[in-house]
Scaffold this motif. Structure first.
Motif, PDB file in Angstrom:
ATOM      1  N   GLY A 121       0.809  -1.214   0.000  1.00 24.00           N
ATOM      2  CA  GLY A 121       0.000   0.000   0.000  1.00 24.00           C
ATOM      3  C   GLY A 121       0.839   1.259   0.000  1.00 24.00           C
ATOM      4  N   ILE A 122       1.866   1.313   0.867  1.00 20.93           N
ATOM      5  CA  ILE A 122       2.734   2.489   0.927  1.00 20.93           C
ATOM      6  C   ILE A 122       3.543   2.632  -0.358  1.00 20.93           C
ATOM      7  CG2 ILE A 122       4.746   3.477   2.084  1.00 20.93           C
ATOM      8  CD1 ILE A 122       2.270   3.901   3.701  1.00 20.93           C
ATOM      9  N   ASP A 154      -5.046   4.151   6.603  1.00 16.46           N
ATOM     10  CA  ASP A 154      -6.238   3.622   7.284  1.00 16.46           C
ATOM     11  C   ASP A 154      -7.525   4.243   6.776  1.00 16.46           C
ATOM     12  OD1 ASP A 154      -5.232   1.602   8.816  1.00 16.46           O
ATOM     13  OD2 ASP A 154      -4.904   2.839  10.589  1.00 16.46           O
ATOM     14  N   ASN A 155      -7.455   5.356   6.039  1.00 13.25           N
ATOM     15  CA  ASN A 155      -8.655   6.006   5.501  1.00 13.25           C
ATOM     16  C   ASN A 155      -9.727   6.171   6.575  1.00 13.25           C
ATOM     17  OD1 ASN A 155     -10.137   7.220   3.405  1.00 13.25           O
ATOM     18  ND2 ASN A 155     -11.236   5.325   2.984  1.00 13.25           N
ATOM     19  N   SER A 190      -5.540   8.691   1.442  1.00 11.22           N
ATOM     20  CA  SER A 190      -5.178   7.695   2.441  1.00 11.22           C
ATOM     21  C   SER A 190      -5.263   6.299   1.834  1.00 11.22           C
ATOM     22  CB  SER A 190      -6.098   7.798   3.660  1.00 11.22           C
ATOM     23  OG  SER A 190      -5.629   6.983   4.724  1.00 11.22           O
ATOM     24  N   ILE A 191      -4.683   5.350   2.537  1.00 10.64           N
ATOM     25  CA  ILE A 191      -4.684   3.944   2.109  1.00 10.64           C
ATOM     26  C   ILE A 191      -5.703   3.201   2.954  1.00 10.64           C
ATOM     27  CG2 ILE A 191      -3.290   1.855   1.922  1.00 10.64           C
ATOM     28  CD1 ILE A 191      -0.839   3.866   1.766  1.00 10.64           C
ATOM     29  N   GLU A 192      -6.620   2.519   2.296  1.00  9.54           N
ATOM     30  CA  GLU A 192      -7.732   1.866   2.988  1.00  9.54           C
ATOM     31  C   GLU A 192      -7.499   0.370   3.126  1.00  9.54           C
ATOM     32  OE1 GLU A 192     -12.307   2.696   2.716  1.00  9.54           O
ATOM     33  OE2 GLU A 192     -11.757   1.332   1.083  1.00  9.54           O
ATOM     34  N   GLN A 193      -7.614  -0.130   4.348  1.00  8.80           N
ATOM     35  CA  GLN A 193      -7.521  -1.561   4.583  1.00  8.80           C
ATOM     36  C   GLN A 193      -8.882  -2.222   4.329  1.00  8.80           C
ATOM     37  OE1 GLN A 193      -5.065  -3.066   7.796  1.00  8.80           O
ATOM     38  NE2 GLN A 193      -4.954  -1.017   8.688  1.00  8.80           N
ATOM     39  N   PRO A 194      -8.911  -3.418   3.717  1.00  9.74           N
ATOM     40  CA  PRO A 194     -10.184  -4.118   3.452  1.00  9.74           C
ATOM     41  C   PRO A 194     -10.681  -4.823   4.712  1.00  9.74           C
ATOM     42  CG  PRO A 194      -8.374  -5.419   2.610  1.00  9.74           C
ATOM     43  CD  PRO A 194      -7.760  -4.153   3.163  1.00  9.74           C
ATOM     44  N   ILE A 195     -11.216  -4.046   5.643  1.00  8.01           N
ATOM     45  CA  ILE A 195     -11.556  -4.570   6.963  1.00  8.01           C
ATOM     46  C   ILE A 195     -12.590  -5.687   6.915  1.00  8.01           C
ATOM     47  CG2 ILE A 195     -12.602  -3.961   9.180  1.00  8.01           C
ATOM     48  CD1 ILE A 195      -9.691  -3.108   8.839  1.00  8.01           C
ATOM     49  N   ASP A 196     -13.604  -5.564   6.064  1.00 10.05           N
ATOM     50  CA  ASP A 196     -14.600  -6.630   5.962  1.00 10.05           C
ATOM     51  C   ASP A 196     -13.969  -7.938   5.502  1.00 10.05           C
ATOM     52  OD1 ASP A 196     -16.627  -4.957   6.798  1.00 10.05           O
ATOM     53  OD2 ASP A 196     -17.300  -4.461   4.773  1.00 10.05           O
ATOM     54  N   ASP A 197     -13.027  -7.845   4.577  1.00  8.39           N
ATOM     55  CA  ASP A 197     -12.344  -9.049   4.096  1.00  8.39           C
ATOM     56  C   ASP A 197     -11.441  -9.632   5.179  1.00  8.39           C
ATOM     57  OD1 ASP A 197     -13.565  -8.741   1.644  1.00  8.39           O
ATOM     58  OD2 ASP A 197     -11.861  -7.712   0.729  1.00  8.39           O
ATOM     59  N   VAL A 198     -10.846  -8.771   5.992  1.00 10.04           N
ATOM     60  CA  VAL A 198     -10.019  -9.254   7.105  1.00 10.04           C
ATOM     61  C   VAL A 198     -10.884 -10.046   8.081  1.00 10.04           C
ATOM     62  CG1 VAL A 198      -8.672  -8.569   9.127  1.00 10.04           C
ATOM     63  CG2 VAL A 198      -8.298  -7.423   6.938  1.00 10.04           C
TER      64      VAL A 198
END
Length: 365
Positions: free
Chosen positions: A176-177, A282-283, A294-302
């Protein structure tokens, strides 16, 4: 409201016995595939849900997942990602007829004491861990005591990242970075600074490598020039602003900044008053409301991946000599959310402002 469907209703709809339905629910391997499909279709068609309390009595399992509720951070910026994760985990667990029990602990040692208490009392069947770090004693204790668990965050340091006894789901922060830095390089910027957590930090070091890789490959700067553009600091908006001030004094002209968190990005943005592009991580709602990228983590997929590992073939635990039929970890990719910042009259935080405890809101370190 009509009466809820019962196991007898399912048996009648599928044309099988009550015991066959019970076997499909509790021991599906005992039922022939064709019969199992008929029963599952009847369950779905009727909207039947097993009575959780009765099932716990039969199986001697609580159908409950334990997870520590991290302390509130002072700024509440990075902590929002944990809130999203817990909400998604609870919501998806409910669809699998599982419950989530939250508990508190002052530190990792106290969390281990909670593991012992909850497992001995049969209050939970498995644990989900966040905020993994170098030499994490929690995972070692769970493995040694045969407790099912999955971590949000890969092993760092002494743990083996491919150890089949440690099931994990994580987001590829390095990727992501790197993508964020490549994007900024593509706009013509070359002197791109990086503000991130001090080393050693599993997550922080991993994210920094993404920036460093992109800069070495495409910035055209000398190694010492790239090094001068790195400002390690603790998490928090105040620290982000201070890091920007330090970079201006020591590194000279800065054309853009990539940060390891939105909290740091907020401080960098406030100090620069939106004069240069800032990309956080983290968006969070702060990033969207102010308008920096910002960079978004796919929290639902996690959350979904963690539940799959807990409820799938592994059941949250792989024995040392057990053959592993499925992957024991998942590394997901985040995505870059680009925005044009809405520059406002903003003031850098006071040095008297309360700071975030270092690492308190990180999902892994």
């Amino acid at each position: 409201m009509g009466q809820l469907p019962t196991i007898l209703d399912v048996a009648a709809a599928a044309g099988v016995s009550r015991q066959t339905v019970s076997n499909v629910l509790n021991s599906p391997s005992l039922v022939r595939p064709g019969t199992r499909e008929k029963v599952e279709a009847a369950i779905a068609g009727l909207g039947y849900r097993p009575h959780a309390s009765a099932r716990r009595l039969r199986t001697q399992k609580s159908s409950t997942i334990g997870i520590r509720l991290d302390p509130l951070s002072a700024e509440g910026i990075s902590g929002s990602i944990l809130d999203r994760f817990l909400h998604s985990l609870t919501e998806q667990a409910d669809r699998k007829n599982l419950r989530v029990m939250v508990f508190t602990a002052t530190d990792s040692r106290d969390e281990i004491r909670q593991f012992k208490r909850l497992s001995e009392g049969a209050d939970v069947d498995a644990f989900v861990l966040t905020s993994t770090f170098h030499g994490d004693p929690r995972t070692q204790w769970l493995i040694e005591h045969g407790q099912p668990f999955v971590t949000f965050g890969r092993p760092w340091g002494t743990d083996d990242i491919t150890n089949p006894q440690h099931l994990w789901v994580d987001v590829d922060g390095r990727h992501g970075i790197r993508e964020a830095t490549v994007h900024l390089l593509g706009t013509g910027a070359r002197r791109i600074a990086y503000i991130g957590w001090p080393s050693p930090s599993g997550t922080g070091d991993d994210r920094r490598r993404g920036w460093q890789q992109a800069m070495v490959e495409s910035s055209g700067l000398r190694p010492e020039e790239i090094t001068a553009l790195h400002a390690p600091t603790e998490d928090g908006a105040t620290f982000g602003a201070q890091a920007m001030l330090h970079l201006e004094k020591t590194a000279g002209d800065i054309e853009a900044v990539v940060c390891s968190s939105d909290a740091l990005a907020l401080g960098a943005f406030m100090h620069s008053a939106g004069r240069i592009p800032i990309i956080g991580y983290d968006n969070t709602p702060v990033a969207s409301s102010i308008g920096f990228s910002s960079i978004e983590q796919p929290i639902d997929d996690v959350a979904g991946g963690i539940l799959d590992l807990l409820t799938g073939a592994h059941g949250g635990r792989v024995q040392p000599d057990q053959e592993v039929p499925e992957p024991t970890h998942r590394l997901l990719q985040p995505r870059l959310i680009l925005r044009n910042p809405r520059v406002q009259a903003i003031t850098a935080p006071s040095s008297q402002q309360r700071q975030v405890r270092p690492g308190a809101a990180r999902l892994s370190r």
